[in-house]
Design an enzyme around this catalytic site. Structure first.
Site, PDB file in Angstrom:
ATOM      1  N   GLU A   1     -14.367  -9.774   7.587  1.00  9.19           N
ATOM      2  CA  GLU A   1     -15.144  -9.170   8.666  1.00  9.19           C
ATOM      3  C   GLU A   1     -16.149  -8.158   8.119  1.00  9.19           C
ATOM      4  OE1 GLU A   1     -14.501  -6.879  12.943  1.00  9.19           O
ATOM      5  OE2 GLU A   1     -12.778  -7.310  11.668  1.00  9.19           O
TER       6      GLU A   1
ATOM      7  N   SER B   1      32.525  -0.509 -35.634  1.00  5.69           N
ATOM      8  CA  SER B   1      32.483   0.315 -36.852  1.00  5.69           C
ATOM      9  C   SER B   1      33.197   1.652 -36.678  1.00  5.69           C
ATOM     10  CB  SER B   1      31.030   0.568 -37.258  1.00  5.69           C
ATOM     11  OG  SER B   1      30.344   1.220 -36.192  1.00  5.69           O
TER      12      SER B   1
ATOM     13  N   HIS C   1      -8.919  -8.390   9.047  1.00  4.10           N
ATOM     14  CA  HIS C   1      -9.597  -7.562  10.046  1.00  4.10           C
ATOM     15  C   HIS C   1     -10.174  -6.324   9.360  1.00  4.10           C
ATOM     16  CE1 HIS C   1      -9.346  -4.181  13.097  1.00  4.10           C
ATOM     17  NE2 HIS C   1     -10.167  -5.021  13.691  1.00  4.10           N
ATOM     18  N   ASN C   2     -11.401  -5.935   9.757  1.00  6.36           N
ATOM     19  CA  ASN C   2     -12.047  -4.758   9.153  1.00  6.36           C
ATOM     20  C   ASN C   2     -11.849  -4.747   7.636  1.00  6.36           C
ATOM     21  OD1 ASN C   2     -12.820  -4.019  11.693  1.00  6.36           O
ATOM     22  ND2 ASN C   2     -11.492  -2.228  11.852  1.00  6.36           N
TER      23      ASN C   2
ATOM     24  N   GLU D   1     -19.900  -8.539  12.931  1.00  7.49           N
ATOM     25  CA  GLU D   1     -19.949  -7.703  14.124  1.00  7.49           C
ATOM     26  C   GLU D   1     -21.262  -6.936  14.014  1.00  7.49           C
ATOM     27  OE1 GLU D   1     -17.325  -4.212  16.171  1.00  7.49           O
ATOM     28  OE2 GLU D   1     -16.251  -5.864  15.224  1.00  7.49           O
TER      29      GLU D   1
ATOM     30  N   ASP E   1     -18.715  -5.263   9.645  1.00  3.91           N
ATOM     31  CA  ASP E   1     -19.115  -4.450  10.796  1.00  3.91           C
ATOM     32  C   ASP E   1     -20.455  -3.804  10.442  1.00  3.91           C
ATOM     33  OD1 ASP E   1     -19.142  -2.982  13.080  1.00  3.91           O
ATOM     34  OD2 ASP E   1     -17.145  -2.140  12.851  1.00  3.91           O
TER      35      ASP E   1
ATOM     36  N   ASP F   1      17.675   6.475 -25.738  1.00  5.17           N
ATOM     37  CA  ASP F   1      17.879   6.961 -27.114  1.00  5.17           C
ATOM     38  C   ASP F   1      17.114   8.271 -27.297  1.00  5.17           C
ATOM     39  OD1 ASP F   1      18.451   7.200 -29.790  1.00  5.17           O
ATOM     40  OD2 ASP F   1      16.979   5.705 -30.433  1.00  5.17           O
TER      41      ASP F   1
ATOM     42  N   HIS G   1     -16.917   1.456   9.852  1.00  3.10           N
ATOM     43  CA  HIS G   1     -16.284   1.337  11.163  1.00  3.10           C
ATOM     44  C   HIS G   1     -17.025   2.257  12.124  1.00  3.10           C
ATOM     45  CE1 HIS G   1     -13.406  -0.340  13.700  1.00  3.10           C
ATOM     46  NE2 HIS G   1     -12.448   0.562  13.645  1.00  3.10           N
TER      47      HIS G   1
ATOM     48  N   ASP H   1      17.282   7.917 -32.956  1.00  2.12           N
ATOM     49  CA  ASP H   1      17.918   7.560 -34.231  1.00  2.12           C
ATOM     50  C   ASP H   1      18.293   6.079 -34.280  1.00  2.12           C
ATOM     51  OD1 ASP H   1      19.970   7.463 -32.427  1.00  2.12           O
ATOM     52  OD2 ASP H   1      21.346   8.755 -33.565  1.00  2.12           O
TER      53      ASP H   1
END
Length: 761
Positions: free
Chosen positions: A341, A191, A311-312, A390, A343, A153, A356, A157
């Site tokens: 994990e 209409s 992991h990690n 780790e 590290d 719209d 890491h 209106d």
């Protein structure tokens, strides 16, 4: 542009003071760093589904200043994110809050001008999120269409011209030629004003959302224009949905839950609207809703279960330069992960850090991670969490690690054998609310139980379990390792050793050696390539090993982009801790989420009996007859799709959907079949295509439904998918509620299918 039956999230909350405040909007301080803290205006839009945020960036599109309530995972008051802890300590917690998103977007850290304003935002957003998640599928559809109507719209209106109708059709992902669009328009324009309004828009909505395939099913069990009687509903449930034990009581409970007409309820009948509501509900879902709760026996030893494992876990992105974050742990734990994990490396100020090793990933404090684990470990599941360490730290910082775990985790941390049991693993039930540590250990479990260990340190024999970072295949990392004076021995602090009870890391030398000398609480980690070779060459031996011991699988070092491997081959031989990079979406994480949505999303799946039997002869690479051999024929009919989202957000882009059905399991069960492509219709495509799959070991099979936007010249675009265990399939006419690439539900995108399972002897 309201129309009867259109649902707005604001309707039921319209008198709520928090909502009124959000609709008015307010200035908030957006926090990015210690030097970046700027005032921005935020406001809830009238659709109560999107937030508008002020931006000072040049050339920013209006759409980019909006974000959806659907994208919010959590709203946290106070200093509950890393950003707030680092950069907003000078501001009272009661003025701070953070918005956490479902996808990989950064958290939005905000400061309100007063405690009252902050409370309005946090309470208001939580109310809308709760309200939105409680909407049924039909309400979501109505709201979505209403939002698209408002967007179409252009002159506001509250009427819809023919041009606006055509724009709307593109918005909802359906392309029609002008003559058909004109036909719909004129049919509704009672209409004759060349614009649709009020009841005319309602008529247009009904034409648009007509489900002829549902009408055909409904009419099969009813007289013309009559509602479905209780007896006929029972017949439908028994014949089509294969609910053989369904009776009048079952049918009446469905009528009570899903029938919108009070008159029909009194007559104990179901109208077509109620029938559609049922088929779109959890009772009509392809996933067996009883499997959404913990239903498996949780009193077996821990090693009898598959364990959702990351992991990690600390990484938000790749393995080389991506950010580390406590938020990554929170996301993994709230996704049901039960093994995370850490590290660990020496950090400044005698505080160990996590990152890491040898790479440029950012660093976070070990203590902050342990706090995050404590706060979020049991939000999703009450069953035990394993902290996989780790350890690269010096003796002093190892002692600090042990101190932090004991001080922060307190009674959660398992520091002694449960009930004095030193001959077998405790069960997940016994370990509810507990945290285990996996790592190197100086002495035997028997010595721990008798408190005989008195060595302060010892050199660990192997480094393979402790230095996965050194396996990364990257030239910069290799040079860094070469320049580091590195011993293959590690001096281990007794304090840290004593936190390891049931998960002592040992080097794997062979299945025969393990049988002869490995204690039940000792476990090995296998890089994916070695694990896959063992699974392929010695499948039955690997299964026997995993009947007694825990095994962990981790991604290869060449996956520096944090990509994932297929976990199915390792589950097939009973490996429990199959660790994936949770931060990386894709087919592998789809399979993972599909497997672990079973058993109440608890993070623990009881392995089939033939993977727990010490005398099993099962080998997934060479299937012969046994208890696992329960051949089934799966017949899948892909009937239709609903409200498939636009992939390319370009104005004139319409999807060309194609459905792929895939079976993952033992090698001979793996299969894939595809429907034809439906051109230019993502709103209500119809396929009516049937496929058959022969499955020999259903206990290990997963079924994946994937929808793509087909493209002749380039790679197909992913639209959505849904994966579930074969054993969780419900038969009959079912809706599949599609998930996006990150594993979160699309608001209203579904497939409608028919499922039939037959014995195939």
């Amino acid at each position: 542009m309201e129309f009867n039956g259109c649902f707005s999230s604001c309707n039921r909350l319209q008198d709520d003071n928090d909502l009124k405040f959000l609709l008015k909007g307010s200035l908030l301080l957006k926090v990015k760093s210690s030097s970046w803290r700027k005032e921005r205006f935020y406001k809830l839009q009238e659709d109560c589904k999107t937030i508008w945020q002020e931006s000072r960036k040049m050339l920013r599109s209006p759409e980019s200043q909006l974000f959806s309530i659907e994208d919010i995972r959590d709203v946290r008051p106070g200093h509950k994110t890393e950003g707030m802890e680092k950069y907003a300590q000078d501001v009272p917690e009661n003025r701070c809050f953070s918005i956490i998103f479902k996808d990989q977007r950064k958290n939005l850290d905000l400061i309100a001008s007063s405690e009252s304003d902050a409370n309005h935002w946090t309470a208001g957003l939580k109310k809308i999120i709760t309200h939105s998640s409680s909407m049924n599928q039909k309400q979501k559809l109505q709201h979505w269409i209403h939002t698209c109507l408002r967007k179409a719209d252009k002159n506001k209106d509250n009427k819809m011209s023919f041009k606006e109708l055509k724009n709307f059709m593109k918005e909802v992902n359906i392309q029609v030629d002008d003559s058909y669009a004109k036909e719909i328009f004129q049919q509704c324009d009672k209409s004759n004003t060349e614009a649709l309004e009020d009841d005319e828009i309602e008529s247009f909505y009904k034409i648009l959302t007509e489900r002829k395939e549902i009408d055909r099913i409904f009419s099969k069990y009813t007289s013309e224009k009559e509602p479905m009687s209780c007896d006929r509903l029972v017949q439908f449930l028994q014949e089509e949905q294969q609910k053989e034990d369904a009776g009048p009581e079952t049918a009446l409970s469905l009528i009570e839950r899903y029938e919108p007409s009070e008159a029909a309820k009194k007559q104990m009948t179901m109208t077509k609207d109620g029938f559609l509501m049922y088929l779109l509900s959890s009772d009509g879902d392809i996933f067996n809703s009883s499997h959404g709760k913990v239903y498996q026996d949780m009193t077996h030893p821990l090693n009898h279960y598959l364990v959702s494992s990351s992991h990690n876990t600390y990484l938000m992105e790749d393995q080389l330069r991506g950010p580390s974050s406590t938020e990554a742990y929170i996301r993994a734990l709230t996704k049901g992960c039960r093994c995370v994990e850490l590290d660990c490396w020496d950090g400044p100020n005698s505080e160990p850090i996590i990152y890491h090793g040898y790479t440029f990933t950012s660093k976070i404090l070990f203590s902050d991670v342990i706090k995050a684990i404590k706060n979020y470990a049991f939000k999703t599941s009450p069953y035990p969490v394993i902290i996989s360490l780790e350890n690269h730290c010096s003796l002093e910082q190892q002692k600090k690690m042990a101190e932090h775990m004991k001080d922060i985790l307190q009674d959660m941390l398992v520091m002694a054998p449960v009930d004095g049991n030193i001959s077998n693993f405790p069960s997940p039930e016994q370990l509810k609310g507990k945290i285990l540590v996996k790592g190197k250990k100086l002495n035997r479990l028997e010595d721990t139980a008798g408190a005989n260990g008195n060595n302060n340190h010892v050199e660990a024999e192997y480094v393979s379990d402790e230095d996965e970072a050194a396996e990364i295949e990257d030239e910069v990392v290799k040079k860094e390792i070469e320049q580091t004076e590195k011993s293959d021995k590690l001096t281990l602090a007794k304090e840290l050793s004593d936190t390891v009870i049931y998960c002592r890391s040992v080097h794997f030398t062979g299945f025969e050696e393990s049988r002869q000398s490995q204690a039940f609480y000792e476990m090995s980690s296998f890089v994916e390539s070695k694990g896959l070779r063992l699974a392929q060459e010695s499948g039955t031996d690997f299964i026997h090993h995993n009947v007694k011991y825990l095994s962990r699988i981790y991604p290869a070092g060449w996956r520096t982009d944090s990509s994932n491997y297929n976990p199915v081959d390792f589950w097939n031989v009973g490996c429990q801790i199959v660790a994936l990079n949770f931060q990386t979406p894709g087919n592998e994480m789809d399979l993972y989420q599909g497997r672990f949505q079973d058993n109440g999303f608890s993070g623990y799946i009881l392995k089939p009996e033939f993977l727990r039997d010490v005398d099993t002869t099962f080998n997934p690479k060479s299937i012969v007859e046994g208890t696992w051999w329960t051949q089934k024929k799966l017949v899948v009919k892909i009937i239709s799709g609903q409200q498939l989202p636009k992939v390319n957000k370009g104005k004139n882009s319409i999807v060309d959907p194609r459905v792929t059905v895939e079976i993952y399991g033992v090698q001979q069960d793996s299969d894939k079949k595809q429907t034809r492509v439906i051109e230019n219709n993502g709103f209500n495509p119809t396929w009516d295509e049937e496929f058959e799959f022969n499955i020999d070991v259903p206990a290990l099979a997963l079924v994946r439904f994937m929808v793509e936007d087909f493209d002749v010249s380039t790679k197909n675009d992913f639209i959505g998918q849904y994966t579930l265990p074969f054993t969780s399939l419900q038969q009959g006419y079912r809706h599949i509620h599609l998930l996006n690439r990150n594993g979160d539900p699309h608001p209203s995108a579904t497939l409608f299918v028919h499922i039939r399972i037959q014995d195939n002897y």
